[in-house]
Design a protein around this motif. Structure first.
Motif, mmCIF file in Angstrom:
data_model
loop_
_atom_site.group_PDB
_atom_site.id
_atom_site.type_symbol
_atom_site.label_atom_id
_atom_site.label_comp_id
_atom_site.label_asym_id
_atom_site.label_seq_id
_atom_site.Cartn_x
_atom_site.Cartn_y
_atom_site.Cartn_z
ATOM 1 N N THR A 45 0.823 -1.205 0.000
ATOM 2 C CA THR A 45 0.000 0.000 0.000
ATOM 3 C C THR A 45 0.858 1.255 0.000
ATOM 4 O O THR A 45 0.575 2.211 -0.694
ATOM 5 N N VAL A 46 1.916 1.262 0.794
ATOM 6 C CA VAL A 46 2.783 2.431 0.900
ATOM 7 C C VAL A 46 4.061 2.173 0.111
ATOM 8 O O VAL A 46 4.749 1.187 0.355
ATOM 9 N N GLN A 47 4.345 3.066 -0.826
ATOM 10 C CA GLN A 47 5.573 2.943 -1.601
ATOM 11 C C GLN A 47 6.457 4.122 -1.267
ATOM 12 O O GLN A 47 6.057 5.272 -1.388
ATOM 13 N N LEU A 48 7.659 3.834 -0.790
ATOM 14 C CA LEU A 48 8.593 4.880 -0.427
ATOM 15 C C LEU A 48 9.621 5.049 -1.538
ATOM 16 O O LEU A 48 10.373 4.131 -1.852
ATOM 17 N N THR A 49 9.626 6.234 -2.109
ATOM 18 C CA THR A 49 10.637 6.563 -3.103
ATOM 19 C C THR A 49 11.844 7.135 -2.378
ATOM 20 O O THR A 49 11.742 7.514 -1.201
ATOM 21 N N PRO A 50 12.983 7.222 -3.019
ATOM 22 C CA PRO A 50 14.149 7.813 -2.338
ATOM 23 C C PRO A 50 13.897 9.243 -1.864
ATOM 24 O O PRO A 50 14.351 9.644 -0.804
ATOM 25 N N GLY A 51 13.153 10.008 -2.632
ATOM 26 C CA GLY A 51 12.822 11.372 -2.203
ATOM 27 C C GLY A 51 11.964 11.384 -0.954
ATOM 28 O O GLY A 51 12.129 12.229 -0.072
ATOM 29 N N ALA A 52 11.022 10.443 -0.854
ATOM 30 C CA ALA A 52 10.169 10.367 0.329
ATOM 31 C C ALA A 52 10.964 9.961 1.559
ATOM 32 O O ALA A 52 10.726 10.466 2.658
ATOM 33 N N VAL A 53 11.933 9.062 1.371
ATOM 34 C CA VAL A 53 12.771 8.644 2.501
ATOM 35 C C VAL A 53 13.590 9.822 3.009
ATOM 36 O O VAL A 53 13.699 10.057 4.220
ATOM 37 N N ALA A 55 12.795 12.975 2.718
ATOM 38 C CA ALA A 55 11.870 13.912 3.354
ATOM 39 C C ALA A 55 11.511 13.447 4.768
ATOM 40 O O ALA A 55 11.432 14.264 5.695
ATOM 41 N N VAL A 56 11.299 12.152 4.945
ATOM 42 C CA VAL A 56 10.966 11.631 6.278
ATOM 43 C C VAL A 56 12.137 11.811 7.232
ATOM 44 O O VAL A 56 11.968 12.225 8.386
ATOM 45 N N ILE A 57 13.350 11.533 6.755
ATOM 46 C CA ILE A 57 14.530 11.700 7.612
ATOM 47 C C ILE A 57 14.734 13.172 7.957
ATOM 48 O O ILE A 57 15.029 13.530 9.100
ATOM 49 N N GLY A 58 14.558 14.048 6.975
ATOM 50 C CA GLY A 58 14.700 15.480 7.227
ATOM 51 C C GLY A 58 13.661 16.000 8.206
ATOM 52 O O GLY A 58 13.961 16.802 9.087
ATOM 53 N N GLY A 59 12.423 15.532 8.060
ATOM 54 C CA GLY A 59 11.369 15.941 8.990
ATOM 55 C C GLY A 59 11.646 15.461 10.402
ATOM 56 O O GLY A 59 11.425 16.190 11.378
ATOM 57 N N GLY A 60 12.133 14.231 10.525
ATOM 58 C CA GLY A 60 12.467 13.705 11.850
ATOM 59 C C GLY A 60 13.599 14.477 12.493
ATOM 60 O O GLY A 60 13.568 14.777 13.699
ATOM 61 N N ALA A 61 14.609 14.836 11.696
ATOM 62 C CA ALA A 61 15.726 15.624 12.231
ATOM 63 C C ALA A 61 15.249 16.998 12.670
ATOM 64 O O ALA A 61 15.684 17.517 13.712
ATOM 65 N N ALA A 62 14.339 17.603 11.910
ATOM 66 C CA ALA A 62 13.810 18.915 12.282
ATOM 67 C C ALA A 62 13.039 18.843 13.591
ATOM 68 O O ALA A 62 13.166 19.721 14.455
#
Length: 102
Positions: A45-53, A55-62
């Motif tokens: 159901t959920v497909q993670l592209t490299p850009g999404a990964v 973005a998730v890492i950047g959001g978590g760091a923020a």
């Protein structure tokens, strides 16, 4: 005034009377319909592209940086308050001691 009303049901006698029907078979022997075969492969159901990964890492760091800044600022506020109270206590103690010498 406000009493619960319990319905009065007749007590069971233990004798069960029923009507027998001859037109209904006791056991039905129907086979279930076969499931249709799916030709498309099942995809997650959920497909993670490299850009999404990224973005998730950047959001978590923020989030970690913001929470860290808030906690450090709260600790600094407590430290400044404690220091100002300690200085106030020293000044008041010296004033009270100088009043006793006069």
């Amino acid at each position: 005034m406000l009493r619960p009303r319990i319905p009065t049901n007749p007590l069971p006698t233990g004798i069960v009377t029923g009507t027998a029907r001859n037109d209904v078979p006791a056991v039905s022997h129907e086979t279930p319909a076969p499931m249709p075969a799916t030709t498309a492969p099942v995809r997650p159901t959920v497909q993670l592209t490299p850009g999404a990964v990224v973005a998730v890492i950047g959001g978590g760091a923020a989030v970690v940086l913001v929470v860290g800044a808030v906690l450090v600022s709260m600790l600094l506020a407590v430290a400044v308050t404690a220091a100002s109270l300690a200085i106030s206590a020293l000044v008041i103690r010296s004033l009270v001691a100088s009043q006793n010498h006069r």
